[in-house]
Write a protein that holds these residues in place. Structure first.
Motif, PDB file in Angstrom:
ATOM      1  N   ASP A 127      56.595  73.867  -8.467  1.00 14.64           N
ATOM      2  CA  ASP A 127      57.359  74.379  -9.601  1.00 14.64           C
ATOM      3  C   ASP A 127      56.606  74.192 -10.909  1.00 14.64           C
ATOM      4  OD1 ASP A 127      59.492  75.369  -8.196  1.00 14.64           O
ATOM      5  OD2 ASP A 127      61.015  74.227  -9.281  1.00 14.64           O
ATOM      6  N   ARG A 157      57.378  80.499  -1.591  1.00 22.09           N
ATOM      7  CA  ARG A 157      57.571  80.850  -2.999  1.00 22.09           C
ATOM      8  C   ARG A 157      56.747  82.071  -3.432  1.00 22.09           C
ATOM      9  NH1 ARG A 157      59.657  77.388  -6.736  1.00 22.09           N
ATOM     10  NH2 ARG A 157      61.391  76.174  -5.891  1.00 22.09           N
ATOM     11  N   GLU A 264      67.414  72.553  -1.671  1.00 25.89           N
ATOM     12  CA  GLU A 264      66.513  73.660  -1.336  1.00 25.89           C
ATOM     13  C   GLU A 264      65.662  73.308  -0.107  1.00 25.89           C
ATOM     14  OE1 GLU A 264      63.284  76.455  -3.760  1.00 25.89           O
ATOM     15  OE2 GLU A 264      64.553  75.022  -4.840  1.00 25.89           O
TER      16      GLU A 264
END
Length: 307
Positions: A127, A157, A264
């Motif tokens: 992230d 991702r 998640e």
């Protein structure tokens, strides 16, 4: 109960198994009968480097057998995992309720210690890189407890290409099996196509090569406890960015984000998008062997102790 500790700094050989009293949970704490313990490189390094002995903490998973005052949401019989800052290499450990995470049905204690803490670090570092769809990702220590999850998460991702960097090419088959398109050894002159972002778990002398492997305008996320230095010119000439990531800052300052990441990870696990790998399971008596595997960087995935 049995517990692993040490009296002087040094290598894995200083670890010893001793008898100790079962602790009593204080306010905000859970007493956990430990079924699995995750061995991490930072703890292994502290045993060798710290002047004064420390409690061997880390990731644990097991069943709650007693609850301290003021704890809501947990009761005896709950299965939990979390990070222990006191003695964690033991048959029973005290876990702060704030650090606890329920283990869902269908997941084992070993799954939990292989997934949650290492996965939080991998997901947090990812992230921090602010990945975009279609980019190329570079993951160092790609076969490690954190790295092998980062390889998979980068793909989840949106990475179009994932490059793994490892200490030895005998780890290449394992990393490729996780979904990496290329696997390179640190000693190689080139690590393949320039990456849009890199997640570096090694540091030290590898920090410079990791930055060099990032394309102009790219990002390097440094989250290793291994230190290292880079030249400002190397940032300027390629307009590159280096971002430091530390999980403790997220836990203390952004608890909602910390919890979001935990949820998640379990969702990715349940859907089959994230597969935690366990290199080996060792008994508490064999904690020294477990540390040796991690210290020598021989592991493919997570190393776990089973009380």
């Amino acid at each position: 109960m049995r517990r692993v500790q040490y009296e002087r700094s040094g290598g894995p050989e200083v670890l010893e198994l001793v008898s100790a009293e079962v602790p009593t949970p204080g306010p905000g704490e859970l007493l956990v009968k430990v079924d699995a313990i995750g061995v991490t490189l930072p703890v292994v390094r502290k045993v060798r480097e710290q002047r004064e002995p420390i409690a061997l903490g880390g990731e644990v998973a097991g069943e709650v057998v007693a609850v301290g005052e003021g704890v809501d949401g947990y009761a005896e019989g709950y299965r939990v995992t979390g990070l222990v800052f006191g003695h964690g290499y033991a048959e029973y450990a005290l876990l702060s309720a704030a650090m606890a995470s329920p283990i869902p049905d269908g997941a084992s204690a070993v799954d939990a210690v292989a997934l949650v803490r290492s996965g939080l670090v991998a997901l947090g570092a990812l992230d921090a890189a602010k990945p975009q769809e279609g980019e190329t990702a570079l993951i160092t220590a790609a076969a490690s407890g954190v790295g092998h999850l980062a390889v998979q998460l980068a793909r989840v991702r949106g990475a179009d290409r994932v490059i793994g960097a490892v200490s030895h090419l005998d780890k290449a088959e394992f990393v490729a099996g996780l979904g990496a398109d290329e696997v390179h050894a640190y000693r190689q002159e080139s690590w393949g196509a320039p990456a849009d972002y890199a997640l570096d778990a090694v540091g030290g002398e590898l920090l410079g090569p990791a930055l060099a492997a990032v394309a102009p305008g790219g990002r390097l996320v440094a989250y290793s406890s291994g230190g290292g230095t880079i030249e400002a010119y190397d940032l300027l000439v390629g307009a590159k960015s280096v971002i430091g990531f530390q999980m403790a800052r997220i836990f203390k300052g952004q608890p909602d984000l910390y919890e979001q990441w935990r949820q998640e990870l379990w969702q990715y696990f349940a859907s089959g998008q994230l597969r935690p790998a366990v290199h080996a399971e060792f008994a508490l008596d064999d904690a020294a062997q477990a540390h040796q595997v991690v210290e020598s960087r021989a592991n493919l995935g997570k190393v776990v102790l089973i009380p």
